[in-house]
Design a protein around this motif. Structure first.
Motif: not given
Length: 63
Positions: A57-63
């Motif tokens: 989730l954090n990886k997808s939100l940081s993009k």
């Protein structure tokens, strides 16, 4: 409380524990669940999810 991740659907799996003499006894591998604060529809909610789901989730939100 169930040990299931609501996001990924991961659940405990079972198998054999093998001793040095190769005696098989049953054991289970639990999911790495943690409680995280997540914003859902503008509200901050506490959700028990797996550490892998939180990282994704954090990886997808940081993009």
């Amino acid at each position: 409380m169930s040990r299931v991740c609501p996001i990924t659907g991961k659940h405990p799996i079972s198998g054999n524990k093998r001793s040095h003499s190769l005696i098989a006894t049953r054991r289970r591998w639990d999911v790495n669940l943690h409680t995280y604060k997540v914003e859902i529809n503008g509200k901050i909610c506490k959700v028990r999810m797996s550490a892998r789901a939180y990282r994704s989730l954090n990886k997808s939100l940081s993009k």
